[in-house]
Design a protein around this motif. Structure first.
Motif, PDB file in Angstrom:
ATOM      1  N   LYS A   1       0.831  -1.215   0.000  1.00  0.00           N
ATOM      2  CA  LYS A   1       0.000   0.000   0.000  1.00  0.00           C
ATOM      3  C   LYS A   1       0.861   1.259   0.000  1.00  0.00           C
ATOM      4  CE  LYS A   1      -2.167   1.588   3.767  1.00  0.00           C
ATOM      5  NZ  LYS A   1      -3.078   1.566   4.930  1.00  0.00           N
ATOM      6  N   HIS A   2       1.974   1.202   0.740  1.00  0.00           N
ATOM      7  CA  HIS A   2       2.858   2.373   0.844  1.00  0.00           C
ATOM      8  C   HIS A   2       4.055   2.289  -0.117  1.00  0.00           C
ATOM      9  CE1 HIS A   2       0.812   3.987   4.373  1.00  0.00           C
ATOM     10  NE2 HIS A   2       0.818   2.787   4.894  1.00  0.00           N
ATOM     11  N   SER A   3       4.054   1.288  -0.992  1.00  0.00           N
ATOM     12  CA  SER A   3       5.177   1.090  -1.937  1.00  0.00           C
ATOM     13  C   SER A   3       6.522   1.046  -1.210  1.00  0.00           C
ATOM     14  CB  SER A   3       5.216   2.197  -2.988  1.00  0.00           C
ATOM     15  OG  SER A   3       3.980   2.308  -3.621  1.00  0.00           O
ATOM     16  N   LEU A   4       6.608   0.231  -0.168  1.00  0.00           N
ATOM     17  CA  LEU A   4       7.825   0.161   0.642  1.00  0.00           C
ATOM     18  C   LEU A   4       8.712  -1.004   0.205  1.00  0.00           C
ATOM     19  CD1 LEU A   4       6.226   0.787   4.157  1.00  0.00           C
ATOM     20  CD2 LEU A   4       7.483   2.431   2.746  1.00  0.00           C
ATOM     21  N   LYS A   5      10.007  -0.857   0.502  1.00  0.00           N
ATOM     22  CA  LYS A   5      10.962  -1.939   0.310  1.00  0.00           C
ATOM     23  C   LYS A   5      11.450  -2.350   1.703  1.00  0.00           C
ATOM     24  CE  LYS A   5      13.599   0.792  -2.005  1.00  0.00           C
ATOM     25  NZ  LYS A   5      13.505   2.056  -2.721  1.00  0.00           N
ATOM     26  N   VAL A   6      11.124  -3.538   2.101  1.00  0.00           N
ATOM     27  CA  VAL A   6      11.521  -3.980   3.445  1.00  0.00           C
ATOM     28  C   VAL A   6      12.991  -4.381   3.429  1.00  0.00           C
ATOM     29  CG1 VAL A   6      11.056  -5.545   5.354  1.00  0.00           C
ATOM     30  CG2 VAL A   6       9.177  -4.798   3.877  1.00  0.00           C
ATOM     31  N   GLN A   7      13.789  -3.669   4.235  1.00  0.00           N
ATOM     32  CA  GLN A   7      15.225  -3.940   4.302  1.00  0.00           C
ATOM     33  C   GLN A   7      15.562  -4.884   5.452  1.00  0.00           C
ATOM     34  OE1 GLN A   7      17.525  -1.905   2.250  1.00  0.00           O
ATOM     35  NE2 GLN A   7      15.613  -1.545   1.198  1.00  0.00           N
ATOM     36  N   GLN A   8      14.839  -4.711   6.558  1.00  0.00           N
ATOM     37  CA  GLN A   8      15.182  -5.473   7.757  1.00  0.00           C
ATOM     38  C   GLN A   8      13.919  -5.912   8.475  1.00  0.00           C
ATOM     39  OE1 GLN A   8      17.624  -2.561   9.772  1.00  0.00           O
ATOM     40  NE2 GLN A   8      19.497  -3.478   8.986  1.00  0.00           N
ATOM     41  N   ILE A   9      14.005  -7.106   9.039  1.00  0.00           N
ATOM     42  CA  ILE A   9      12.954  -7.635   9.903  1.00  0.00           C
ATOM     43  C   ILE A   9      13.585  -7.728  11.287  1.00  0.00           C
ATOM     44  CG2 ILE A   9      11.498  -9.639  10.398  1.00  0.00           C
ATOM     45  CD1 ILE A   9      11.822 -10.260   7.274  1.00  0.00           C
ATOM     46  N   ILE A  10      13.011  -7.009  12.239  1.00  0.00           N
ATOM     47  CA  ILE A  10      13.622  -6.975  13.568  1.00  0.00           C
ATOM     48  C   ILE A  10      12.686  -7.664  14.556  1.00  0.00           C
ATOM     49  CG2 ILE A  10      14.493  -5.464  15.387  1.00  0.00           C
ATOM     50  CD1 ILE A  10      14.953  -3.437  12.998  1.00  0.00           C
ATOM     51  N   ILE A  11      13.257  -8.565  15.342  1.00  0.00           N
ATOM     52  CA  ILE A  11      12.481  -9.337  16.305  1.00  0.00           C
ATOM     53  C   ILE A  11      12.863  -8.872  17.701  1.00  0.00           C
ATOM     54  CG2 ILE A  11      11.882 -11.682  17.066  1.00  0.00           C
ATOM     55  CD1 ILE A  11      11.337 -11.161  14.064  1.00  0.00           C
ATOM     56  N   THR A  12      11.881  -8.407  18.487  1.00  0.00           N
ATOM     57  CA  THR A  12      12.216  -7.917  19.827  1.00  0.00           C
ATOM     58  C   THR A  12      12.636  -9.056  20.745  1.00  0.00           C
ATOM     59  OG1 THR A  12       9.906  -8.041  20.600  1.00  0.00           O
ATOM     60  CG2 THR A  12      10.656  -5.937  19.664  1.00  0.00           C
TER      61      THR A  12
ATOM     62  N   ASN B   1      18.398 -10.444  18.925  1.00  0.00           N
ATOM     63  CA  ASN B   1      19.472 -10.530  19.917  1.00  0.00           C
ATOM     64  C   ASN B   1      19.617 -11.949  20.438  1.00  0.00           C
ATOM     65  OD1 ASN B   1      20.384 -10.319  22.992  1.00  0.00           O
ATOM     66  ND2 ASN B   1      21.261  -8.642  21.885  1.00  0.00           N
ATOM     67  N   GLN B   2      19.933 -12.879  19.564  1.00  0.00           N
ATOM     68  CA  GLN B   2      20.086 -14.252  20.023  1.00  0.00           C
ATOM     69  C   GLN B   2      20.773 -15.087  18.961  1.00  0.00           C
ATOM     70  OE1 GLN B   2      16.309 -14.877  21.648  1.00  0.00           O
ATOM     71  NE2 GLN B   2      17.080 -15.529  23.619  1.00  0.00           N
ATOM     72  N   ASN B   3      21.348 -16.195  19.381  1.00  0.00           N
ATOM     73  CA  ASN B   3      22.025 -17.047  18.421  1.00  0.00           C
ATOM     74  C   ASN B   3      21.099 -18.111  17.851  1.00  0.00           C
ATOM     75  OD1 ASN B   3      24.566 -15.867  18.376  1.00  0.00           O
ATOM     76  ND2 ASN B   3      25.148 -16.893  20.271  1.00  0.00           N
ATOM     77  N   VAL B   4      20.114 -17.673  17.116  1.00  0.00           N
ATOM     78  CA  VAL B   4      19.326 -18.636  16.346  1.00  0.00           C
ATOM     79  C   VAL B   4      19.662 -18.409  14.883  1.00  0.00           C
ATOM     80  CG1 VAL B   4      17.516 -18.820  18.067  1.00  0.00           C
ATOM     81  CG2 VAL B   4      17.317 -17.130  16.278  1.00  0.00           C
TER      82      VAL B   4
ATOM     83  N   SER C   1      22.998 -10.313  14.716  1.00  0.00           N
ATOM     84  CA  SER C   1      22.563 -10.142  16.091  1.00  0.00           C
ATOM     85  C   SER C   1      22.583  -8.655  16.424  1.00  0.00           C
ATOM     86  CB  SER C   1      23.501 -10.907  17.029  1.00  0.00           C
ATOM     87  OG  SER C   1      23.104 -10.717  18.370  1.00  0.00           O
ATOM     88  N   VAL C   2      21.603  -8.198  17.198  1.00  0.00           N
ATOM     89  CA  VAL C   2      21.585  -6.792  17.604  1.00  0.00           C
ATOM     90  C   VAL C   2      21.634  -6.702  19.120  1.00  0.00           C
ATOM     91  CG1 VAL C   2      20.421  -5.822  15.607  1.00  0.00           C
ATOM     92  CG2 VAL C   2      19.051  -6.749  17.476  1.00  0.00           C
ATOM     93  N   GLY C   3      22.306  -5.685  19.625  1.00  0.00           N
ATOM     94  CA  GLY C   3      22.421  -5.528  21.066  1.00  0.00           C
ATOM     95  C   GLY C   3      22.509  -4.075  21.467  1.00  0.00           C
TER      96      GLY C   3
ATOM     97  N   GLY D   1      14.984  -9.708  30.658  1.00  0.00           N
ATOM     98  CA  GLY D   1      13.995  -9.868  31.711  1.00  0.00           C
ATOM     99  C   GLY D   1      12.848 -10.765  31.269  1.00  0.00           C
ATOM    100  N   HIS D   2      12.111 -10.316  30.237  1.00  0.00           N
ATOM    101  CA  HIS D   2      11.071 -11.189  29.662  1.00  0.00           C
ATOM    102  C   HIS D   2      11.756 -12.397  29.014  1.00  0.00           C
ATOM    103  CE1 HIS D   2       7.423 -12.494  27.706  1.00  0.00           C
ATOM    104  NE2 HIS D   2       7.972 -12.352  26.518  1.00  0.00           N
ATOM    105  N   THR D   3      12.802 -12.118  28.235  1.00  0.00           N
ATOM    106  CA  THR D   3      13.764 -13.136  27.817  1.00  0.00           C
ATOM    107  C   THR D   3      15.141 -12.500  27.974  1.00  0.00           C
ATOM    108  OG1 THR D   3      13.971 -12.457  25.496  1.00  0.00           O
ATOM    109  CG2 THR D   3      12.184 -14.015  26.021  1.00  0.00           C
ATOM    110  N   GLU D   4      16.195 -13.329  27.955  1.00  0.00           N
ATOM    111  CA  GLU D   4      17.556 -12.796  28.106  1.00  0.00           C
ATOM    112  C   GLU D   4      17.904 -11.893  26.917  1.00  0.00           C
ATOM    113  OE1 GLU D   4      19.381 -13.009  30.809  1.00  0.00           O
ATOM    114  OE2 GLU D   4      20.946 -11.809  29.822  1.00  0.00           O
ATOM    115  N   GLY D   5      17.386 -12.207  25.742  1.00  0.00           N
ATOM    116  CA  GLY D   5      17.766 -11.448  24.543  1.00  0.00           C
ATOM    117  C   GLY D   5      16.786 -10.362  24.154  1.00  0.00           C
ATOM    118  N   SER D   6      15.835 -10.036  25.005  1.00  0.00           N
ATOM    119  CA  SER D   6      14.830  -9.035  24.633  1.00  0.00           C
ATOM    120  C   SER D   6      15.470  -7.682  24.324  1.00  0.00           C
ATOM    121  CB  SER D   6      13.823  -8.842  25.772  1.00  0.00           C
ATOM    122  OG  SER D   6      12.936  -9.936  25.865  1.00  0.00           O
TER     123      SER D   6
END
Ligand SMILES: [Zn+2]
Length: 188
Positions: A44-55, A79-82, A87-89, A108-113
């Motif tokens: 809809k917004h004619s976007l190009k997705v560069q990154q998918i970030i998982i909290t 932020n995890q070794n899967v 990895s982001v930190g 806290g919620h998870t170690e890599g949150s």
């Protein structure tokens, strides 16, 4: 900044599609499910997705990531070794077009949150670390109540009161509102 929030999947995880107006570059945060709906917003917004970030690596946040990657070719950051691309930190920066977000490592919620903070727009994508009137559960594997409270006080409450918070689930809130009335934050 283009920013659409759509609750996805049975647990209604708040997925954010964030795009740069000029370059049309975009990131998608927590595509837990309903990838077709996410892609409809992207188109809809004619976007190009560069990154998918998982909290954090819970299925309701990460479930649609591989499918979205297959459709867009975007890199997956977490932020995890899967099985991810990068990895982001703490202190990392996410850039998309002219937009920039700081990565806050909030165990806290998870170690890599992680949370993502957009300083110019004063927006926080909080994952399951902070909710309106509540905080993330810490009774799952890797969870720690002490750590989530520490993360909230040291990193999240360090942000300005008028920061808009997009939690991992449920209604939006602000840092000031939570500082004032969140029962987990008002008493130490
Ligand atoms: Zn979670």
């Amino acid at each position: 900044m283009i920013h659409e929030i759509l609750p996805v999947g049975p647990l209604q995880c708040n997925c954010s599609v964030i795009g740069d107006d000029a370059s049309r570059e975009a990131i998608v945060i927590d595509p837990g499910d309903d990838v077709a709906d996410v892609l409809a917003i992207v188109q809809k917004h004619s976007l190009k997705v560069q990154q998918i970030i998982i909290t954090h690596a819970h299925i309701d946040h990460v479930g649609g990531a591989k499918k979205l990657q297959a459709a867009t070719g975007a890199a997956i950051l977490l932020n995890q070794n899967v099985e991810i691309d990068q990895s982001v930190g703490q202190a990392d920066k996410i850039r998309v077009g002219s937009l920039s977000a700081d990565v806050l490592h909030t165990p806290g919620h998870t170690e890599g949150s992680v949370c993502l903070y957009f300083p110019l727009e004063k927006k926080l994508i909080a994952g399951d670390t902070l909710f309106a009137g509540s905080i993330g559960r810490t009774d799952l594997p890797g969870g720690s109540f002490e750590k989530i409270i520490q993360s909230l006080h040291e990193k999240v409450l360090a942000l300005p009161d008028d920061t808009i918070v997009i939690p991992g689930h449920g209604e939006l809130t602000t840092i000031g509102e939570e500082r004032e009335s969140n029962p987990f934050l008002t008493k130490r």
